[in-house]
Design a protein around this motif. Structure first.
Motif, PDB file in Angstrom:
ATOM      1  N   ILE A  97       4.142  17.780  14.932  1.00  0.00           N
ATOM      2  CA  ILE A  97       5.360  17.058  15.318  1.00  0.00           C
ATOM      3  C   ILE A  97       5.255  15.649  14.749  1.00  0.00           C
ATOM      4  O   ILE A  97       4.440  14.843  15.193  1.00  0.00           O
ATOM      5  N   ILE A  98       6.093  15.353  13.755  1.00  0.00           N
ATOM      6  CA  ILE A  98       5.998  14.095  13.006  1.00  0.00           C
ATOM      7  C   ILE A  98       7.156  13.178  13.422  1.00  0.00           C
ATOM      8  O   ILE A  98       8.325  13.501  13.173  1.00  0.00           O
ATOM      9  N   PRO A  99       6.869  12.036  14.067  1.00  0.00           N
ATOM     10  CA  PRO A  99       7.937  11.140  14.513  1.00  0.00           C
ATOM     11  C   PRO A  99       8.272  10.072  13.482  1.00  0.00           C
ATOM     12  O   PRO A  99       7.402   9.636  12.717  1.00  0.00           O
ATOM     13  N   PHE A 100       9.537   9.643  13.486  1.00  0.00           N
ATOM     14  CA  PHE A 100       9.983   8.558  12.617  1.00  0.00           C
ATOM     15  C   PHE A 100      10.632   7.491  13.494  1.00  0.00           C
ATOM     16  O   PHE A 100      11.662   7.727  14.122  1.00  0.00           O
ATOM     17  N   ASP A 101      10.000   6.342  13.533  1.00  0.00           N
ATOM     18  CA  ASP A 101      10.404   5.254  14.417  1.00  0.00           C
ATOM     19  C   ASP A 101      11.826   4.787  14.106  1.00  0.00           C
ATOM     20  O   ASP A 101      12.261   4.812  12.945  1.00  0.00           O
ATOM     21  N   TYR A 102      12.521   4.344  15.150  1.00  0.00           N
ATOM     22  CA  TYR A 102      13.853   3.757  14.986  1.00  0.00           C
ATOM     23  C   TYR A 102      13.792   2.573  14.015  1.00  0.00           C
ATOM     24  O   TYR A 102      14.716   2.330  13.241  1.00  0.00           O
ATOM     25  N   LYS A 103      12.676   1.847  14.063  1.00  0.00           N
ATOM     26  CA  LYS A 103      12.511   0.660  13.223  1.00  0.00           C
ATOM     27  C   LYS A 103      11.781   0.964  11.921  1.00  0.00           C
ATOM     28  O   LYS A 103      11.323   0.055  11.233  1.00  0.00           O
ATOM     29  N   SER A 104      11.677   2.242  11.579  1.00  0.00           N
ATOM     30  CA  SER A 104      11.015   2.630  10.331  1.00  0.00           C
ATOM     31  C   SER A 104      11.698   1.994   9.125  1.00  0.00           C
ATOM     32  O   SER A 104      12.921   1.823   9.101  1.00  0.00           O
ATOM     33  N   SER A 105      10.896   1.659   8.122  1.00  0.00           N
ATOM     34  CA  SER A 105      11.476   1.239   6.850  1.00  0.00           C
ATOM     35  C   SER A 105      12.211   2.419   6.244  1.00  0.00           C
ATOM     36  O   SER A 105      11.709   3.546   6.245  1.00  0.00           O
ATOM     37  N   ASP A 113      -8.852  22.801  11.554  1.00  0.00           N
ATOM     38  CA  ASP A 113      -8.779  21.338  11.543  1.00  0.00           C
ATOM     39  C   ASP A 113      -7.566  20.865  10.754  1.00  0.00           C
ATOM     40  O   ASP A 113      -7.643  19.969   9.906  1.00  0.00           O
ATOM     41  N   GLY A 114      -6.396  21.466  11.040  1.00  0.00           N
ATOM     42  CA  GLY A 114      -5.171  21.112  10.333  1.00  0.00           C
ATOM     43  C   GLY A 114      -4.595  19.805  10.832  1.00  0.00           C
ATOM     44  O   GLY A 114      -4.570  19.543  12.039  1.00  0.00           O
ATOM     45  N   ARG A 115      -4.098  18.984   9.910  1.00  0.00           N
ATOM     46  CA  ARG A 115      -3.506  17.703  10.302  1.00  0.00           C
ATOM     47  C   ARG A 115      -2.577  17.207   9.203  1.00  0.00           C
ATOM     48  O   ARG A 115      -2.685  17.628   8.041  1.00  0.00           O
ATOM     49  N   VAL A 116      -1.683  16.286   9.596  1.00  0.00           N
ATOM     50  CA  VAL A 116      -0.798  15.605   8.654  1.00  0.00           C
ATOM     51  C   VAL A 116      -1.146  14.126   8.697  1.00  0.00           C
ATOM     52  O   VAL A 116      -1.182  13.523   9.775  1.00  0.00           O
ATOM     53  N   GLU A 117      -1.409  13.542   7.553  1.00  0.00           N
ATOM     54  CA  GLU A 117      -1.662  12.109   7.480  1.00  0.00           C
ATOM     55  C   GLU A 117      -0.443  11.433   6.876  1.00  0.00           C
ATOM     56  O   GLU A 117      -0.032  11.747   5.753  1.00  0.00           O
ATOM     57  N   ILE A 118       0.143  10.518   7.675  1.00  0.00           N
ATOM     58  CA  ILE A 118       1.359   9.827   7.244  1.00  0.00           C
ATOM     59  C   ILE A 118       1.282   8.392   7.746  1.00  0.00           C
ATOM     60  O   ILE A 118       1.110   8.158   8.944  1.00  0.00           O
ATOM     61  N   GLY A 119       1.385   7.430   6.852  1.00  0.00           N
ATOM     62  CA  GLY A 119       1.192   6.044   7.241  1.00  0.00           C
ATOM     63  C   GLY A 119      -0.202   5.862   7.828  1.00  0.00           C
ATOM     64  O   GLY A 119      -1.198   6.308   7.259  1.00  0.00           O
ATOM     65  N   LYS A 120      -0.262   5.267   9.016  1.00  0.00           N
ATOM     66  CA  LYS A 120      -1.545   5.061   9.688  1.00  0.00           C
ATOM     67  C   LYS A 120      -1.850   6.159  10.700  1.00  0.00           C
ATOM     68  O   LYS A 120      -2.845   6.097  11.413  1.00  0.00           O
ATOM     69  N   LYS A 121      -0.981   7.176  10.771  1.00  0.00           N
ATOM     70  CA  LYS A 121      -1.148   8.224  11.769  1.00  0.00           C
ATOM     71  C   LYS A 121      -1.768   9.484  11.175  1.00  0.00           C
ATOM     72  O   LYS A 121      -1.479   9.855  10.034  1.00  0.00           O
ATOM     73  N   LYS A 138       0.823  -1.209   0.000  1.00  0.00           N
ATOM     74  CA  LYS A 138       0.000   0.000   0.000  1.00  0.00           C
ATOM     75  C   LYS A 138       0.860   1.262   0.000  1.00  0.00           C
ATOM     76  O   LYS A 138       0.565   2.241  -0.698  1.00  0.00           O
ATOM     77  N   LEU A 139       1.961   1.269   0.801  1.00  0.00           N
ATOM     78  CA  LEU A 139       2.813   2.448   0.872  1.00  0.00           C
ATOM     79  C   LEU A 139       3.430   2.762  -0.488  1.00  0.00           C
ATOM     80  O   LEU A 139       3.463   3.915  -0.919  1.00  0.00           O
ATOM     81  N   LEU A 140       3.892   1.737  -1.197  1.00  0.00           N
ATOM     82  CA  LEU A 140       4.494   1.956  -2.517  1.00  0.00           C
ATOM     83  C   LEU A 140       3.466   2.515  -3.494  1.00  0.00           C
ATOM     84  O   LEU A 140       3.760   3.410  -4.290  1.00  0.00           O
ATOM     85  N   LEU A 141       2.251   2.016  -3.416  1.00  0.00           N
ATOM     86  CA  LEU A 141       1.189   2.521  -4.278  1.00  0.00           C
ATOM     87  C   LEU A 141       0.918   4.000  -4.021  1.00  0.00           C
ATOM     88  O   LEU A 141       0.724   4.782  -4.951  1.00  0.00           O
ATOM     89  N   ILE A 142       0.914   4.387  -2.733  1.00  0.00           N
ATOM     90  CA  ILE A 142       0.693   5.792  -2.381  1.00  0.00           C
ATOM     91  C   ILE A 142       1.812   6.665  -2.933  1.00  0.00           C
ATOM     92  O   ILE A 142       1.568   7.727  -3.500  1.00  0.00           O
ATOM     93  N   LEU A 143       3.065   6.206  -2.791  1.00  0.00           N
ATOM     94  CA  LEU A 143       4.197   6.974  -3.300  1.00  0.00           C
ATOM     95  C   LEU A 143       4.117   7.138  -4.821  1.00  0.00           C
ATOM     96  O   LEU A 143       4.317   8.229  -5.358  1.00  0.00           O
ATOM     97  N   LEU A 144       3.806   6.039  -5.511  1.00  0.00           N
ATOM     98  CA  LEU A 144       3.695   6.104  -6.961  1.00  0.00           C
ATOM     99  C   LEU A 144       2.569   7.049  -7.379  1.00  0.00           C
ATOM    100  O   LEU A 144       2.684   7.789  -8.352  1.00  0.00           O
ATOM    101  N   PHE A 145       1.483   7.040  -6.604  1.00  0.00           N
ATOM    102  CA  PHE A 145       0.360   7.930  -6.882  1.00  0.00           C
ATOM    103  C   PHE A 145       0.777   9.385  -6.741  1.00  0.00           C
ATOM    104  O   PHE A 145       0.429  10.241  -7.549  1.00  0.00           O
ATOM    105  N   GLY A 205      13.877   4.757   3.310  1.00  0.00           N
ATOM    106  CA  GLY A 205      13.404   5.140   1.997  1.00  0.00           C
ATOM    107  C   GLY A 205      12.316   6.193   2.091  1.00  0.00           C
ATOM    108  O   GLY A 205      12.186   6.879   3.112  1.00  0.00           O
ATOM    109  N   GLU A 206      11.523   6.328   1.026  1.00  0.00           N
ATOM    110  CA  GLU A 206      10.571   7.428   0.938  1.00  0.00           C
ATOM    111  C   GLU A 206       9.192   7.061   1.474  1.00  0.00           C
ATOM    112  O   GLU A 206       8.714   5.943   1.274  1.00  0.00           O
ATOM    113  N   VAL A 207       8.589   8.016   2.183  1.00  0.00           N
ATOM    114  CA  VAL A 207       7.230   7.866   2.687  1.00  0.00           C
ATOM    115  C   VAL A 207       6.462   9.152   2.388  1.00  0.00           C
ATOM    116  O   VAL A 207       6.983  10.258   2.536  1.00  0.00           O
TER     117      VAL A 207
END
Length: 275
Positions: A61-69, A38-46, A3-10, A71-73
């Motif tokens: 404030i957008i966090p990136f997990d230590y175990k994040s894949s 009603d401002g928000r950032v949608e990234i992954g499931k967050k 799903k993530l790759l599809l979103i990036l390609l889109f 590459g591009e998101v």
């Protein structure tokens, strides 16, 4: 194709990428914008809400997990149902070290069903807190360190317990004798005071909008759950409780349920946000 790759390609297909941003795993990105409804950032499931910051700006404030894949998101900025901007974050691996530690075997392999049940409950209870987003912003000041001693272990280091890689270090350790004063790093509300198996004596402070600071391996508490605390207030005494090799203070940060580098968070907040 996931799903993530599809979103990036889109995103690329529509030529809709407004900005590309390099980040490291285990860090945060502070996104500022003018005031929006009603401002928000949608990234992954967050879905991360913008915080009212000052008279003219808001902050996400957008966090990136230590175990994040790596590459591009893709991330999208919304005001209500209206899409305002598309961002692509390029997540790179941070320069983290490896540490070899020798600890009691009882803290590496749990010897009983009761202890496994206890630690599972403590973990679940903690993440119920970390995943809660309190819509109150206590962060109106710069952050301050919990004590002035040297750090002895940094965030992100791989932890090798008795010769086996067990996990990564989810915080930063400060040198501290048992009983040393521990101060809260910023204003907030105390949401946990407890003695836990791995973390030992623990205090967790909610700073609002999904940001929490955590203080572990303590020997004593100066606050109770529900207390509203101010930056620099004494909240606890350092110790050597839980899974440790010696006395110290462990400080960790959780942002929207994600463990991030405390020193990186405080440095970026102080230097990029409040200046």
């Amino acid at each position: 194709m996931n799903k993530l790759l599809l979103i990036l390609l889109f995103c690329y297909y529509l030529n809709a990428v407004d900005k590309k941003i390099n980040v490291e795993n285990g860090t945060v990105y502070f996104l500022k914008t003018e005031k929006i409804v009603d401002g928000r950032v949608e990234i992954g499931k967050k879905s991360i809400a913008f915080i009212p910051y000052n008279d003219s700006e808001m902050l996400a404030i957008i966090p990136f997990d230590y175990k994040s894949s790596l590459g591009e998101v893709c991330a999208k900025v919304f005001s209500g149902a209206k899409e305002l901007e598309t961002l692509v974050f390029n997540v790179k691996k941070g320069k983290y070290k490896e540490e070899n530690l020798t600890v009691s075997s009882k803290h590496v392999t749990l010897p009983s069903k009761e202890l496994r049940k206890r630690t599972s409950k403590e973990y679940a209870d903690a993440y119920k807190i970390y995943n809660k987003v309190t819509k109150k912003n206590y962060l109106k000041k710069k952050f301050a360190l919990p004590m002035s001693t040297k750090t002895t272990s940094e965030y992100g280091n791989a932890r090798v317990f008795n010769g086996k890689i067990a996990r990564y270090h989810s915080g930063v350790d400060f040198r501290a004798k048992v009983g040393s004063i521990v101060k809260v790093v910023n204003d907030g509300k105390v949401v946990l005071v407890d003695n836990r198996y791995y973390a030992g004596g623990s205090v967790i402070v909610d700073h609002g909008y999904g940001v929490y600071s955590c203080y572990f391996h303590l020997s004593g508490f100066d606050v109770s759950v529900g207390d509203v605390v101010r930056r620099g207030e004494i909240i606890a005494r350092s110790g050597k409780s839980g899974r440790v090799t010696g006395p110290h203070l462990h400080l960790s940060f959780k942002v929207h349920g994600v463990s991030v580098s405390p020193l990186h968070f405080m440095d970026k907040f102080n230097n990029l946000v409040l200046n």
